[in-house]
Design a protein around this motif. Structure first.
Motif, PDB file in Angstrom:
ATOM      1  N   SER A 184     -42.085 -24.863  10.410  1.00  0.00           N
ATOM      2  CA  SER A 184     -42.013 -24.077  11.652  1.00  0.00           C
ATOM      3  C   SER A 184     -43.287 -24.293  12.462  1.00  0.00           C
ATOM      4  O   SER A 184     -44.300 -24.787  11.949  1.00  0.00           O
ATOM      5  CB  SER A 184     -41.855 -22.590  11.320  1.00  0.00           C
ATOM      6  N   ASP A 185     -43.256 -23.905  13.727  1.00  0.00           N
ATOM      7  CA  ASP A 185     -44.459 -23.981  14.563  1.00  0.00           C
ATOM      8  C   ASP A 185     -45.594 -23.168  13.946  1.00  0.00           C
ATOM      9  O   ASP A 185     -46.755 -23.597  13.956  1.00  0.00           O
ATOM     10  CB  ASP A 185     -44.155 -23.451  15.972  1.00  0.00           C
ATOM     11  N   THR A 186     -45.248 -22.015  13.401  1.00  0.00           N
ATOM     12  CA  THR A 186     -46.261 -21.143  12.798  1.00  0.00           C
ATOM     13  C   THR A 186     -46.914 -21.801  11.595  1.00  0.00           C
ATOM     14  O   THR A 186     -48.152 -21.816  11.480  1.00  0.00           O
ATOM     15  CB  THR A 186     -45.630 -19.800  12.364  1.00  0.00           C
ATOM     16  N   LYS A 187     -46.095 -22.382  10.717  1.00  0.00           N
ATOM     17  CA  LYS A 187     -46.642 -23.033   9.528  1.00  0.00           C
ATOM     18  C   LYS A 187     -47.496 -24.246   9.903  1.00  0.00           C
ATOM     19  O   LYS A 187     -48.529 -24.515   9.279  1.00  0.00           O
ATOM     20  CB  LYS A 187     -45.507 -23.461   8.588  1.00  0.00           C
ATOM     21  N   ARG A 188     -47.084 -24.986  10.916  1.00  0.00           N
ATOM     22  CA  ARG A 188     -47.866 -26.144  11.362  1.00  0.00           C
ATOM     23  C   ARG A 188     -49.253 -25.695  11.829  1.00  0.00           C
ATOM     24  O   ARG A 188     -50.262 -26.324  11.505  1.00  0.00           O
ATOM     25  CB  ARG A 188     -47.137 -26.880  12.492  1.00  0.00           C
ATOM     26  N   GLU A 189     -49.275 -24.618  12.589  1.00  0.00           N
ATOM     27  CA  GLU A 189     -50.547 -24.100  13.084  1.00  0.00           C
ATOM     28  C   GLU A 189     -51.417 -23.581  11.938  1.00  0.00           C
ATOM     29  O   GLU A 189     -52.631 -23.823  11.899  1.00  0.00           O
ATOM     30  CB  GLU A 189     -50.292 -22.989  14.106  1.00  0.00           C
TER      31      GLU A 189
ATOM     32  N   ILE B  50     -56.965 -26.712   7.325  1.00  0.00           N
ATOM     33  CA  ILE B  50     -57.631 -28.010   7.223  1.00  0.00           C
ATOM     34  C   ILE B  50     -58.935 -28.018   8.022  1.00  0.00           C
ATOM     35  O   ILE B  50     -59.966 -28.530   7.566  1.00  0.00           O
ATOM     36  CB  ILE B  50     -56.677 -29.137   7.686  1.00  0.00           C
ATOM     37  N   LYS B  51     -58.904 -27.400   9.207  1.00  0.00           N
ATOM     38  CA  LYS B  51     -60.129 -27.279  10.010  1.00  0.00           C
ATOM     39  C   LYS B  51     -61.159 -26.399   9.317  1.00  0.00           C
ATOM     40  O   LYS B  51     -62.357 -26.714   9.294  1.00  0.00           O
ATOM     41  CB  LYS B  51     -59.792 -26.685  11.377  1.00  0.00           C
ATOM     42  N   LYS B  52     -60.705 -25.305   8.749  1.00  0.00           N
ATOM     43  CA  LYS B  52     -61.588 -24.327   8.104  1.00  0.00           C
ATOM     44  C   LYS B  52     -62.424 -24.968   6.998  1.00  0.00           C
ATOM     45  O   LYS B  52     -63.618 -24.695   6.861  1.00  0.00           O
ATOM     46  CB  LYS B  52     -60.743 -23.179   7.539  1.00  0.00           C
ATOM     47  N   TYR B  53     -61.789 -25.852   6.216  1.00  0.00           N
ATOM     48  CA  TYR B  53     -62.487 -26.475   5.089  1.00  0.00           C
ATOM     49  C   TYR B  53     -62.917 -27.918   5.384  1.00  0.00           C
ATOM     50  O   TYR B  53     -63.375 -28.618   4.481  1.00  0.00           O
ATOM     51  CB  TYR B  53     -61.603 -26.428   3.842  1.00  0.00           C
ATOM     52  N   ASP B  54     -62.755 -28.328   6.657  1.00  0.00           N
ATOM     53  CA  ASP B  54     -63.141 -29.676   7.085  1.00  0.00           C
ATOM     54  C   ASP B  54     -62.551 -30.730   6.147  1.00  0.00           C
ATOM     55  O   ASP B  54     -63.240 -31.635   5.678  1.00  0.00           O
ATOM     56  CB  ASP B  54     -64.663 -29.823   7.141  1.00  0.00           C
ATOM     57  N   GLY B  55     -61.261 -30.587   5.887  1.00  0.00           N
ATOM     58  CA  GLY B  55     -60.572 -31.503   4.981  1.00  0.00           C
ATOM     59  C   GLY B  55     -59.768 -32.556   5.720  1.00  0.00           C
ATOM     60  O   GLY B  55     -59.932 -32.746   6.928  1.00  0.00           O
TER      61      GLY B  55
ATOM     62  N   SER C 223     -50.993 -33.471  13.036  1.00  0.00           N
ATOM     63  CA  SER C 223     -52.161 -34.328  13.288  1.00  0.00           C
ATOM     64  C   SER C 223     -52.674 -34.236  14.714  1.00  0.00           C
ATOM     65  O   SER C 223     -53.834 -34.552  14.986  1.00  0.00           O
ATOM     66  CB  SER C 223     -51.820 -35.790  12.976  1.00  0.00           C
ATOM     67  N   LYS C 224     -51.815 -33.802  15.620  1.00  0.00           N
ATOM     68  CA  LYS C 224     -52.199 -33.740  17.030  1.00  0.00           C
ATOM     69  C   LYS C 224     -53.416 -32.853  17.245  1.00  0.00           C
ATOM     70  O   LYS C 224     -54.234 -33.101  18.140  1.00  0.00           O
ATOM     71  CB  LYS C 224     -51.012 -33.237  17.853  1.00  0.00           C
ATOM     72  N   SER C 225     -53.564 -31.800  16.410  1.00  0.00           N
ATOM     73  CA  SER C 225     -54.719 -30.902  16.548  1.00  0.00           C
ATOM     74  C   SER C 225     -55.807 -31.222  15.528  1.00  0.00           C
ATOM     75  O   SER C 225     -56.753 -30.462  15.365  1.00  0.00           O
ATOM     76  CB  SER C 225     -54.270 -29.444  16.382  1.00  0.00           C
TER      77      SER C 225
ATOM     78  N   THR D 113     -57.355 -34.580  15.255  1.00  0.00           N
ATOM     79  CA  THR D 113     -57.567 -35.979  15.638  1.00  0.00           C
ATOM     80  C   THR D 113     -58.491 -36.735  14.694  1.00  0.00           C
ATOM     81  O   THR D 113     -58.226 -37.887  14.346  1.00  0.00           O
ATOM     82  CB  THR D 113     -58.136 -36.050  17.070  1.00  0.00           C
ATOM     83  N   ASN D 114     -59.577 -36.112  14.262  1.00  0.00           N
ATOM     84  CA  ASN D 114     -60.559 -36.791  13.409  1.00  0.00           C
ATOM     85  C   ASN D 114     -60.413 -36.457  11.931  1.00  0.00           C
ATOM     86  O   ASN D 114     -61.201 -36.906  11.106  1.00  0.00           O
ATOM     87  CB  ASN D 114     -61.980 -36.442  13.874  1.00  0.00           C
ATOM     88  N   ASN D 115     -59.401 -35.657  11.607  1.00  0.00           N
ATOM     89  CA  ASN D 115     -59.223 -35.227  10.215  1.00  0.00           C
ATOM     90  C   ASN D 115     -57.817 -35.518   9.697  1.00  0.00           C
ATOM     91  O   ASN D 115     -57.312 -34.811   8.832  1.00  0.00           O
ATOM     92  CB  ASN D 115     -59.499 -33.718  10.086  1.00  0.00           C
ATOM     93  N   SER D 116     -57.200 -36.561  10.247  1.00  0.00           N
ATOM     94  CA  SER D 116     -55.828 -36.839   9.827  1.00  0.00           C
ATOM     95  C   SER D 116     -55.520 -38.333   9.828  1.00  0.00           C
ATOM     96  O   SER D 116     -56.143 -39.124  10.539  1.00  0.00           O
ATOM     97  CB  SER D 116     -54.841 -36.124  10.755  1.00  0.00           C
ATOM     98  N   PHE D 117     -54.546 -38.660   8.983  1.00  0.00           N
ATOM     99  CA  PHE D 117     -53.921 -39.971   8.970  1.00  0.00           C
ATOM    100  C   PHE D 117     -52.428 -39.715   9.156  1.00  0.00           C
ATOM    101  O   PHE D 117     -51.806 -39.035   8.342  1.00  0.00           O
ATOM    102  CB  PHE D 117     -54.152 -40.691   7.640  1.00  0.00           C
ATOM    103  N   LEU D 118     -51.857 -40.246  10.228  1.00  0.00           N
ATOM    104  CA  LEU D 118     -50.445 -40.039  10.527  1.00  0.00           C
ATOM    105  C   LEU D 118     -49.685 -41.338  10.248  1.00  0.00           C
ATOM    106  O   LEU D 118     -49.999 -42.386  10.803  1.00  0.00           O
ATOM    107  CB  LEU D 118     -50.281 -39.631  11.993  1.00  0.00           C
ATOM    108  N   LEU D 119     -48.688 -41.265   9.382  1.00  0.00           N
ATOM    109  CA  LEU D 119     -47.928 -42.443   8.981  1.00  0.00           C
ATOM    110  C   LEU D 119     -46.590 -42.498   9.708  1.00  0.00           C
ATOM    111  O   LEU D 119     -45.909 -41.470   9.856  1.00  0.00           O
ATOM    112  CB  LEU D 119     -47.659 -42.425   7.475  1.00  0.00           C
ATOM    113  N   GLY D 120     -46.230 -43.692  10.164  1.00  0.00           N
ATOM    114  CA  GLY D 120     -44.942 -43.890  10.814  1.00  0.00           C
ATOM    115  C   GLY D 120     -44.271 -45.150  10.315  1.00  0.00           C
ATOM    116  O   GLY D 120     -44.892 -45.979   9.633  1.00  0.00           O
ATOM    117  N   SER D 121     -42.983 -45.305  10.661  1.00  0.00           N
ATOM    118  CA  SER D 121     -42.224 -46.451  10.170  1.00  0.00           C
ATOM    119  C   SER D 121     -41.025 -46.711  11.070  1.00  0.00           C
ATOM    120  O   SER D 121     -40.459 -45.781  11.646  1.00  0.00           O
ATOM    121  CB  SER D 121     -41.737 -46.172   8.743  1.00  0.00           C
ATOM    122  N   PHE D 122     -40.635 -47.969  11.177  1.00  0.00           N
ATOM    123  CA  PHE D 122     -39.404 -48.338  11.877  1.00  0.00           C
ATOM    124  C   PHE D 122     -38.243 -48.537  10.902  1.00  0.00           C
ATOM    125  O   PHE D 122     -37.134 -48.870  11.315  1.00  0.00           O
ATOM    126  CB  PHE D 122     -39.616 -49.626  12.690  1.00  0.00           C
TER     127      PHE D 122
END
Length: 368
Positions: free
Chosen positions: A163-168, A174-179, A200-202, A204-213
């Motif tokens: 959900s939007d809430t869980k994403r936030e 992740i921000k809180k613990y700089d993970g 990952s949008k929020s 930017t410097n603390n994520s790896f976003l994986l995609g695939s075709f």
């Protein structure tokens, strides 16, 4: 280490088998004519056959970056590393975080779990709820690991969407613990109603976003990618170059040529969504009719339907009986760290016909 149950199953079945096991797209929807046109065009250019740069050809990285940017997630080609499928992306990241602790969902993607084991990552499972991970348990684990692997969109295997809430809430922890977040997103475009924002949008410097075709176009091109900040991409390239000098250049040029017509790809995506939505609803309705004791939610996107029996049934033992009658699925215990048999099942609904779905479920019912 053991081989993937799913890959072993794919080798054990034949054309007469009704398979609800692998995450196979519907090949009837492959844009064969458009890919043929793109292929014939690029193979006329000698550079198509030459070595290319390790992080992927410029055109393709720019096209992927542009799609993110249009969604409000500012991205340049320097933020993209092309990989040989998202499975290689996972391996590169597991090697990057070798021997660390990592928080994962339970159940979670079998392929990722095998890669983490191979690279010495100690997994801590957090139970998935209907709208994402149990937040309290997630924070309890993440404050120690500071590294997590999540599949927020139509999760494999559970089909859960955060959900939007869980994403936030996840992003804030992740921000809180700089993970660090590893966000696996091969199914995000396969939504039936609306597309959800990347966590990952929020970060930017603390994520790896994986995609695939592989799920949205064709699997055999074997093109995936990692989106991260430029410094992290440079670090990952060192590992990538120790595995291969670059992902298949021919596949990249074909794909890039195909993607030049953005509307063509968007039309293709909508065609897949419509087909998969119809299949998901039919599979769910058939389950309720044929095997009413199997409790599940109708998927809102992706390729899988997940659930479990009211009564205690060893679905790993059950699948052995089903195999004798030429029907196969993936038992739920394969998606847990301890692999203890349980009453859960993951079904793939995208690759079977309506007739096969009905016939296969009736055979499973008879094996119960």
């Amino acid at each position: 280490m053991k081989r993937s149950f799913i890959r072993e199953i794919l080798e054990a079945i034949d054309e007469k088998t009704i398979s609800f096991a692998g995450g196979l797209p519907n090949e009837k929807l492959f844009p064969m004519e458009e890919l043929k046109i793109a292929t014939l065009k690029v193979i006329e250019n000698p550079k198509t056959y030459q070595y290319t740069i390790s992080n992927g050809i410029d055109e393709l990285r720019e096209q992927i970056a542009l799609r993110y940017t249009k969604e409000g997630f500012a991205t340049t080609k320097e933020n993209i590393l092309i990989t040989t499928g998202s499975q290689q992306a996972m391996y590169i990241l597991a090697k990057f975080f070798e021997n660390k602790n990592i928080t994962i969902e339970e159940p979670s993607y079998l392929g990722a779990m095998n890669i983490f084991r191979l690279n010495g990552l100690k997994m801590e499972g957090v139970k998935l709820e209907n709208d994402g991970v149990d937040i309290n348990k997630f924070e309890e684990s993440f404050k120690n690991t500071k590294l997590t692997y999540l599949i927020p969109d139509f999760q494999n295997p559970s089909a859960t969407t955060y959900s939007d809430t869980k994403r936030e809430e996840v992003a804030n922890i992740i921000k809180k613990y700089d993970g660090i977040l590893i966000e696996d997103s091969p199914y995000s475009e396969l939504f039936f109603d609306k597309k959800m924002p990347y966590i990952s949008k929020s970060l930017t410097n603390n994520s790896f976003l994986l995609g695939s075709f592989s799920k949205t176009l064709v699997p055999s091109l074997r093109i995936g990618w990692i989106r991260a900040n430029e410094d992290k991409i440079k670090s990952l390239m060192i590992i990538k170059e120790s595995i291969d000098l670059h992902s298949c250049g021919l596949s990249q040029y074909i794909l890039s040529e195909y993607l030049k017509d953005e509307q063509k790809y968007e039309n293709h995506l909508q065609k897949i969504r419509d087909d998969y939505k119809e299949k998901a609803e039919f599979f769910s309705k058939s389950l309720k009719s044929i095997i009413p004791e199997f409790i599940h939610q109708t998927p809102k996107g992706g390729m899988f339907l997940y659930g479990g029996f009211k009564n205690k049934i060893d679905t790993f033992a059950l699948v052995q009986e089903c195999l004798k009658k030429k029907v196969v699925y993936v038992p739920g215990n394969q998606f847990y760290i301890d692999k203890v048999p349980n009453s859960e099942i993951r079904f793939n609904y995208t690759h079977s016909s309506f007739e096969q779905i009905e016939k296969g479920l009736k055979i499973i019912k008879s094996c119960l």
